[in-house]
Design a protein around this motif. Structure first.
Motif, mmCIF file in Angstrom:
data_model
loop_
_atom_site.group_PDB
_atom_site.id
_atom_site.type_symbol
_atom_site.label_atom_id
_atom_site.label_comp_id
_atom_site.label_asym_id
_atom_site.label_seq_id
_atom_site.Cartn_x
_atom_site.Cartn_y
_atom_site.Cartn_z
ATOM 1 N N GLY A 1 0.836 -1.189 0.000
ATOM 2 C CA GLY A 1 0.000 0.000 0.000
ATOM 3 C C GLY A 1 0.874 1.242 0.000
ATOM 4 N N LEU A 2 0.767 2.022 -1.061
ATOM 5 C CA LEU A 2 1.584 3.227 -1.185
ATOM 6 C C LEU A 2 0.784 4.418 -0.671
ATOM 7 C CD1 LEU A 2 4.191 4.572 -2.152
ATOM 8 C CD2 LEU A 2 3.109 4.869 -4.398
ATOM 9 N N ASP A 3 1.129 4.835 0.549
ATOM 10 C CA ASP A 3 0.419 5.946 1.186
ATOM 11 C C ASP A 3 1.143 7.257 0.895
ATOM 12 O OD1 ASP A 3 -1.417 7.324 2.647
ATOM 13 O OD2 ASP A 3 -0.612 6.761 4.622
ATOM 14 N N LEU A 4 1.468 7.468 -0.393
ATOM 15 C CA LEU A 4 2.103 8.708 -0.865
ATOM 16 C C LEU A 4 1.366 9.167 -2.119
ATOM 17 C CD1 LEU A 4 5.884 7.676 -0.623
ATOM 18 C CD2 LEU A 4 4.614 9.123 0.986
ATOM 19 N N TYR A 5 1.115 10.451 -2.223
ATOM 20 C CA TYR A 5 0.463 10.973 -3.419
ATOM 21 C C TYR A 5 1.486 11.087 -4.548
ATOM 22 C CZ TYR A 5 -3.248 12.277 -0.171
ATOM 23 O OH TYR A 5 -4.229 12.242 0.766
ATOM 24 N N ARG A 6 1.211 10.410 -5.726
ATOM 25 C CA ARG A 6 2.158 10.391 -6.858
ATOM 26 C C ARG A 6 1.424 10.708 -8.150
ATOM 27 N NH1 ARG A 6 7.263 10.371 -5.077
ATOM 28 N NH2 ARG A 6 7.881 9.608 -7.166
ATOM 29 N N ASN A 7 0.742 11.834 -8.176
ATOM 30 C CA ASN A 7 -0.042 12.137 -9.375
ATOM 31 C C ASN A 7 0.773 12.800 -10.473
ATOM 32 O OD1 ASN A 7 0.132 14.370 -7.574
ATOM 33 N ND2 ASN A 7 -1.405 15.459 -8.802
ATOM 34 N N ILE A 8 2.019 13.222 -10.165
ATOM 35 C CA ILE A 8 2.897 13.837 -11.180
ATOM 36 C C ILE A 8 4.265 13.178 -11.086
ATOM 37 C CG2 ILE A 8 1.708 16.071 -11.196
ATOM 38 C CD1 ILE A 8 3.844 17.160 -9.341
ATOM 39 N N PRO A 9 5.033 13.174 -12.190
ATOM 40 C CA PRO A 9 6.368 12.542 -12.180
ATOM 41 C C PRO A 9 7.335 13.308 -11.286
ATOM 42 C CG PRO A 9 5.567 12.854 -14.434
ATOM 43 C CD PRO A 9 4.651 13.633 -13.546
ATOM 44 N N HIS A 10 8.303 12.530 -10.729
ATOM 45 C CA HIS A 10 9.381 13.110 -9.941
ATOM 46 C C HIS A 10 10.683 12.484 -10.442
ATOM 47 C CE1 HIS A 10 6.692 15.090 -7.131
ATOM 48 N NE2 HIS A 10 5.984 13.950 -7.087
ATOM 49 N N PRO A 11 11.157 13.015 -11.581
ATOM 50 C CA PRO A 11 12.338 12.415 -12.217
ATOM 51 C C PRO A 11 13.573 12.544 -11.306
ATOM 52 C CG PRO A 11 11.782 14.530 -13.219
ATOM 53 C CD PRO A 11 10.688 14.221 -12.255
ATOM 54 N N PRO A 12 14.549 11.721 -11.585
ATOM 55 C CA PRO A 12 14.600 10.772 -12.721
ATOM 56 C C PRO A 12 13.919 9.457 -12.381
ATOM 57 C CG PRO A 12 16.660 10.733 -11.536
ATOM 58 C CD PRO A 12 15.848 11.804 -10.879
ATOM 59 N N GLY A 13 13.718 8.623 -13.401
ATOM 60 C CA GLY A 13 13.199 7.276 -13.188
ATOM 61 C C GLY A 13 11.711 7.154 -13.392
ATOM 62 N N GLY A 14 11.095 8.027 -14.180
ATOM 63 C CA GLY A 14 9.653 7.991 -14.348
ATOM 64 C C GLY A 14 9.162 6.711 -14.972
ATOM 65 N N ASP A 15 9.864 6.220 -16.044
ATOM 66 C CA ASP A 15 9.416 5.003 -16.719
ATOM 67 C C ASP A 15 9.511 3.796 -15.771
ATOM 68 O OD1 ASP A 15 8.928 6.415 -19.001
ATOM 69 O OD2 ASP A 15 10.887 5.988 -19.905
ATOM 70 N N ALA A 16 10.558 3.805 -14.932
ATOM 71 C CA ALA A 16 10.764 2.677 -14.024
ATOM 72 C C ALA A 16 9.637 2.590 -12.996
ATOM 73 C CB ALA A 16 12.117 2.808 -13.323
ATOM 74 N N VAL A 17 9.251 3.731 -12.468
ATOM 75 C CA VAL A 17 8.199 3.685 -11.467
ATOM 76 C C VAL A 17 6.856 3.335 -12.088
ATOM 77 C CG1 VAL A 17 7.392 6.091 -11.489
ATOM 78 C CG2 VAL A 17 7.431 4.811 -9.345
ATOM 79 N N ILE A 18 6.614 3.783 -13.330
ATOM 80 C CA ILE A 18 5.359 3.410 -14.006
ATOM 81 C C ILE A 18 5.298 1.906 -14.170
ATOM 82 C CG2 ILE A 18 4.127 3.531 -16.201
ATOM 83 C CD1 ILE A 18 5.017 6.442 -16.413
ATOM 84 N N THR A 19 6.428 1.320 -14.531
ATOM 85 C CA THR A 19 6.476 -0.136 -14.698
ATOM 86 C C THR A 19 6.217 -0.826 -13.361
ATOM 87 O OG1 THR A 19 8.061 0.079 -16.517
ATOM 88 C CG2 THR A 19 7.914 -2.067 -15.410
#
Length: 852
Positions: A121-139
Motif C-alpha cells: 500500500g503506497l500511502d504517498l500521493y504520486r499524481n505527477i512525475p518526480h524524475p529521474p526514473g519515471g518510466d521505471a516507477v510506471i512499470t
C-alpha cells in the motif's frame, strides 16, 4: 345578561369542583401519590430535556471526550506480524530528498517485490512525475499487488490529489480519514456508492489481502455487505454523535495502539538490504512518511487531553484501519455497535427515573451523595464494559439527565415538603392555609353564598402516649387515626396536620347538620381503640368549628384562628367535646395567651409561693404532715389560685419547670420545720406530680438531685400521682413507681375514685396511700351512693395494705363517719385551710397545730 353571568358562575364552580375531584381521586390511587407524581414528572422532563439538548448536538463534544478517554484506557501494545510499515523519516528525507524520486521509489518496489509481499500500500500521493526514473516507477506500479492512494472528500468526484494515471481504477483507494469538528480522526469512510463504486485505501488493501479480486460487495441503505459479512454504517445518533455528516459508508476507527503494532523499518533499511526477507514475504507492506516536516500527521483520540497535542502519522493511522477491516471480514472482531433510538431513550429515561427515586427517598444528604455516586459510577462502568465489547453507549447523556433530574426532584421536593407533613403526607399548616385561602377567594370572586367550614381538632393528652409509649408508637397511632378520618371525609374537603397532634379540616357547601354528623364520625373514628403490642389505647379529641358568614370577607388565617379558639374552649370545658366559635371567644383566647406569657415571666422572676394544708391522723388527732399547694402572686390580680393557671401551665409545658421548683421548695421547707421543731421530725410532705412531669425521661434524676440538696429523710416525702395518669400506661407507670420507691419516697394515688382504675392493676402498684377525692367526701352525708363509695375505697385500701387519706373534710359529721370507717388520715377546712410557711411556723411554735 344577569342570567348569562349566573350560568357562567355555575360553570366555573362546576369546573373547579371537577378539577378538585379528579386531583383527589388521582391522589388516592397507589401510583399517583404526590411523591410518585413528582418522580414521574421529573423523570419525563429530565429525559425530554436531555434528548432535546442531544438533538442540537450540545452534548456531542462531551461524549467524544469520554470516548477518547476510553480509547486511551484500552490501548494494546501487542504486535501483528502480518504488517510491515516502511517509514520515511527525517533522516531519509535528508538522504534521498523530498519528494522521493521515481527512481528511488522504483528501487524500493523492486527490493520488496523480490520477496513476494501479499499487498503493498503506497500511502504517498504520486499524481505527477518526480524524475529521474519515471518510466521505471510506471512499470513498478503495474504490479497487481500494489494499492495506491488518492485524496478525495466525501464527494467522490472531488479529486484534490488524484492517483498516478498509470494505475488502474480497481487498485486505487481514496484517503478515508474523516476529521471531526474538534480536529480529531475518529471515523473512516470505507465506501462510496455513486455511479461508480469507490473504495477506501484501507478497504482495498484489506480486500486484496484476504480475497485478492474474488469478493462480492453489496451496498445496502444502512450497511455494507462484503462476502456475507455485514458492516453497519455509522449514522446520525450513533454512540455520542449527533451532528455528523454521515454520507457514504462510515465506521468508527478502531485504535489498537498509539504508535502502531507491526514491525517498522525505514526507507534506507530496505534500500540497503537491512530487512530480512521473512519480514516482507506474504505481508501487508505500507509505505508512508512519518517525518513531521511533511505534515502528514493527524490528531487521534490519543491526542485528546494530552496538553500539547501529539499526532499520529497517516501511514500508522491507515495501518489501524486496515487491521480493523481485516478482522471484521475474518470474523475475529465485532464491528462497533450502538443503541437504537428507542433504546437510547430508555437508557437515558432509566437513569433519570433512578435519579428521581434516589433523590425523593433519600432522607439525608449523605445518602443522596452516596447513592448518586454509585449510580454515576455504574453509568461509567457500563460505558467501559460496552466499549470493551465494541459498543459505544452514551455516558454523558444519562449523566446529564441524572444530574438534571436531581435538581428537578430536589426543587419539587422542597416545594412539596414546604406544603406537606412528612409523617402523614397531609397538607401542613402552610399548605392548608394556601388551599383554604384559594377557596375563600374563589367564593368571594364569584359571590358564592355557600358556607365554608373549618374544623380544628386536637387529640387529648396525646403527649402522654408519646412520653409513655415512645414517639415511634405515637407516630403509628397518628397515621392510623389520619387514615380513619380521611375515610370519613366527604368531597369537597381537605384535611391537614397543622401541629404535633393538631389537625384541621375545611369543608365546602355543607350545612351545619352535615358538619355535626361529620364531627360525630370523626370522634367515633378517633375513639375506636387502637391495639398496640402491650395494650389497647383509646384516644379522645377536642374539636372547634368555625363557619363563614355571608357578607363578611374572611382570610384563611382568620377562619383557622376561629376554629382553633373554639377548640380551646372545648378543652377548657372538660375536653372530649366540640364547640362552635362564637363572639367573645377571641377575648378569652387573648386572655389565655396573655396569662401564658405572664406565667413564663413569673417562673423567671420566682413570683410563685407555696401554701401548706395540714394532714391529721383521724384516729389519734395528731398532726401527720402537710400537702404543698402552689399559689401565684400576680402584680395586678393579687393571689391567683391553681385552678386558673395550672391547666395553662400543663398545656404550654411550663408545668415542668414549675413542678420541679415546687418539689425542691417543699422539701426545703420540710427540712426547716424538722430543724426548728425536732419533736415533729415525723411530719411528712405530700407533693403532687403533674402529668407532664411523669412523662419526663429525666424525672428521677431531677427528684434525686433535689433530695440530695436537703437534709430530710426521703421516706418523709409523699409523691402524689393522679389515678388517670397511672392508667394511661400501666407498664410505664409501674416502672416509674418502682424507680420512685428506690429513692425511698412514699407514693399516693391522688383523687382516687374519679378515674378508671382497674382492680386487676391496683394491687400491682407499689402504692402506700389512697387519697379519696373530696367530691365523694362532700356528698357522703347526703348521698347513700357516695357514702358506700367512700366506705368501699377505705376497705379496699386496708385490704391492699394501704393507708387512706380523705380530702376536703368540712364538717364534724364527715369526720365521725370517716373515723367509723377506720380512715387513717384527713385534711380539709374542718381542720385548717392552706396556710403560708410563716403562718404554719407560728402555729407550730404556739403548739396550736400539734393535734385536733
Amino acid at each position: 345578561m344577569s342570567r348569562f353571568l349566573k350560568i357562567r358562575t355555575k360553570f366555573n364552580h362546576s369546573k373547579q369542583y371537577v378539577h378538585r375531584l379528579v386531583i383527589r381521586k388521582l391522589n388516592q390511587l397507589p401510583l399517583m401519590r404526590p411523591g410518585r407524581i413528582i418522580i414521574l414528572f421529573s423523570t419525563i422532563t429530565a429525559t425530554l430535556i436531555t434528548l432535546g439538548v442531544k438533538q442540537t448536538g450540545g452534548l456531542e463534544q462531551f461524549e467524544l471526550l469520554i470516548y477518547d478517554r476510553l480509547i486511551q484506557m484500552n490501548k494494546d501494545d501487542s504486535t501483528d506480524d502480518r504488517f510491515l510499515t516502511i517509514t520515511i523519516t527525517e533522516d531519509d528525507l535528508e538522504t534521498y530528498g523530498w519528494p522521493i524520486s521515481d527512481r528511488t521509489l522504483s528501487n524500493l518496489f523492486k527490493k520488496l517485490q523480490a520477496h513476494n509481499p501479499r499487498v503493498i500500500g503506497l500511502d504517498l500521493y504520486r499524481n505527477i512525475p518526480h524524475p529521474p526514473g519515471g518510466d521505471a516507477v510506471i512499470t513498478s506500479l503495474q504490479a497487481d499487488n500494489i494499492i495506491v492512494v488518492k485524496s478525495v472528500g466525501i464527494d467522490p468526484d472531488d479529486n484534490s490529489v488524484p492517483a498516478p494515471p498509470s494505475v488502474p481504477f480497481e487498485r486505487v483507494g481514496f484517503n478515508d480519514f474523516i476529521i471531526d469538528n474538534d480536529g480529531i480522526v475518529r471515523r473512516s469512510l470505507l465506501f462510496v456508492d455513486s455511479e461508480v463504486q469507490h473504495y477506501s485505501f484501507a478497504l482495498k488493501i484489506g480486500l486484496m489481502y484476504l480475497f485478492g479480486n474474488d469478493y462480492v460487495i453489496e451496498a445496502h441503505p444502512d450497511s455494507l455487505v462484503i462476502n456475507d459479512k455485514e458492516i453497519p454504517s455509522l449514522r446520525v445518533g450513533s454512540g455520542g454523535y449527533q451532528s455528523i455528516d454521515n454520507r457514504g459508508y462510515q465506521t468508527l476507527a478502531t485504535y489498537y495502539s498509539r504508535s502502531g503494532f507491526g514491525p517498522q523499518v525505514t526507507l534506507e533499511d530496505v534500500l540497503l538490504d537491512r530487512v530480512e526477507p521473512e519480514q516482507i514475504r506474504d505481508r501487508i507492506i505500507l509505505i508512508g512518511t512519518t517525518a513531521t516536516s511533511i505534515n502528514d500527521i493527524f490528531y487521534t483520540p490519543y491526542s485528546s487531553g494530552q496538553g500539547e497535542l501529539s499526532g499520529m502519522p497517516g501511514v500508522i493511522l491507515h495501518q489501524q484501519i486496515v487491521k480493523q477491516v481485516i478482522e471484521i471480514l475474518q470474523g475475529t472482531r465485532q464491528n462497533h455497535w450502538f443503541l437504537t433510538w428507542w433504546s437510547e431513550i430508555l437508557w437515558i429515561g432509566f437513569w433519570c427515573g433512578l435519579s428521581a427515586v434516589i433523590t425523593w427517598y433519600s432522607q439525608t444528604s449523605w445518602k443522596l451523595i452516596l447513592f448518586s455516586s454509585l449510580s454515576l459510577s455504574t453509568i461509567f462502568v457500563s460505558g467501559i464494559v460496552a466499549f470493551n465489547s465494541m459498543g459505544w453507549i452514551p455516558v454523558f447523556e444519562p449523566t446529564t439527565g441524572f444530574v438534571l433530574c436531581i435538581g428537578l426532584v430536589l426543587n419539587s421536593k422542597i416545594q412539596h415538603l414546604s406544603l406537606r407533613d412528612s409523617l402523614t403526607g397531609l397538607l401542613n399548616r402552610k399548605g392548608f392555609l394556601k388551599q383554604l385561602q384559594s377557596s375563600l377567594e374563589h367564593a368571594n370572586q364569584n359571590h358564592l353564598k355557600e358556607t365554608i367550614t373549618v374544623i380544628f381538632f386536637d387529640l387529648d393528652h396525646f403527649k402522654f402516649v408519646n412520653e409513655s409509649l415512645g414517639h415511634q408508637v405515637g407516630d403509628r397511632i397518628l397515621q392510623d387515626i389520619v387514615r380513619r378520618i380521611d375515610a370519613q371525609l366527604p368531597f369537597p374537603s381537605q384535611i391537614a396536620r397543622v401541629g404535633g397532634d393538631e389537625f384541621a379540616i375545611f369543608l365546602e357547601h355543607h350545612d351545619q347538620d352535615d358538619v355535626s354528623e361529620l364531627i360525630q364520625k370523626i370522634r367515633t373514628s378517633v375513639e375506636t381503640p387502637i391495639e398496640t403490642e402491650n395494650q389497647s389505647i383509646v384516644i379522645k379529641a377536642s374539636l372547634g368549628v368555625a363557619f363563614t358568614t355571608a357578607h363578611l370577607n374572611y382570610t384563611a388565617d382568620d377562619l383557622l384562628r376561629d376554629a382553633h379558639t373554639a377548640m380551646y374552649r372545648a378543652k377548657s370545658l372538660g375536653r372530649d367535646r366540640y364547640e362552635v366559635f362564637a363572639a367573645g371567644m377571641h377575648q378569652e383566647a387573648t386572655n389565655r395567651l396573655e396569662m401564658e406569657s405572664e406565667l413564663r415571666k413569673a417562673i423567671d422572676e420566682k413570683t410563685f409561693f407555696l401554701h401548706y394544708q395540714p394532714i391529721f391522723s383521724l384516729q389519734s388527732g395528731q398532726l401527720s404532715g402537710f400537702e404543698a399547694l402552689v399559689r401565684w402572686r400576680h402584680h395586678k390580680r393579687g393571689i391567683i389560685s391553681p385552678q386558673s393557671f395550672i391547666p395553662i401551665a400543663e398545656e404550654s409545658g411550663l408545668i415542668i419547670p414549675l413542678g420541679f421548683w415546687i418539689f425542691r421548695e417543699a422539701c426545703r421547707q420540710l427540712e426547716q420545720w424538722h430543724t426548728n421543731f425536732p419533736q415533729l421530725s415525723h411530719l411528712t410532705m405530700s407533693i403532687n406530680l403533674s402529668g407532664r412531669q411523669v412523662g419526663q425521661s429525666d424525672l428521677i434524676e431531677h427528684l434525686s438531685k433535689a433530695l440530695s440538696d436537703v437534709n430530710v429523710s426521703n421516706e418523709k416525702i409523699r409523691v402524689e400521682i393522679t389515678e388517670t395518669m397511672l392508667m394511661s400506661d400501666v407498664k410505664a407507670a409501674i416502672d416509674l413507681m418502682l424507680h420512685l420507691k428506690e429513692l425511698g419516697l412514699k407514693l399516693a394515688i391522688d383523687d382516687f375514685g374519679t378515674g378508671y382504675s382497674s382492680l386487676s392493676y391496683l394491687h400491682r402498684f407499689p402504692i402506700d396511700y389512697l387519697k379519696v377525692d373530696k367530691s365523694f367526701i362532700g356528698q357522703m352525708e347526703k348521698s347513700q351512693e357516695d357514702y358506700e363509695i367512700v366506705r368501699t375505697i377505705i376497705t379496699l385500701g386496708h385490704t391492699l395494705g394501704m393507708d387512706v387519706v380523705a380530702e376536703g373534710l368540712e364538717t364534724q359529721k364527715q369526720r365521725e363517719l370517716l373515723t367509723e370507717f377506720n380512715c387513717g388520715y384527713g385534711q380539709g377546712y374542718l381542720f385548717s385551710k392552706p396556710l403560708d410557711a410563716d403562718d404554719i411556723s407560728d402555729l407550730l411554735m404556739n403548739g396550736k397545730l400539734f393535734s385536733i
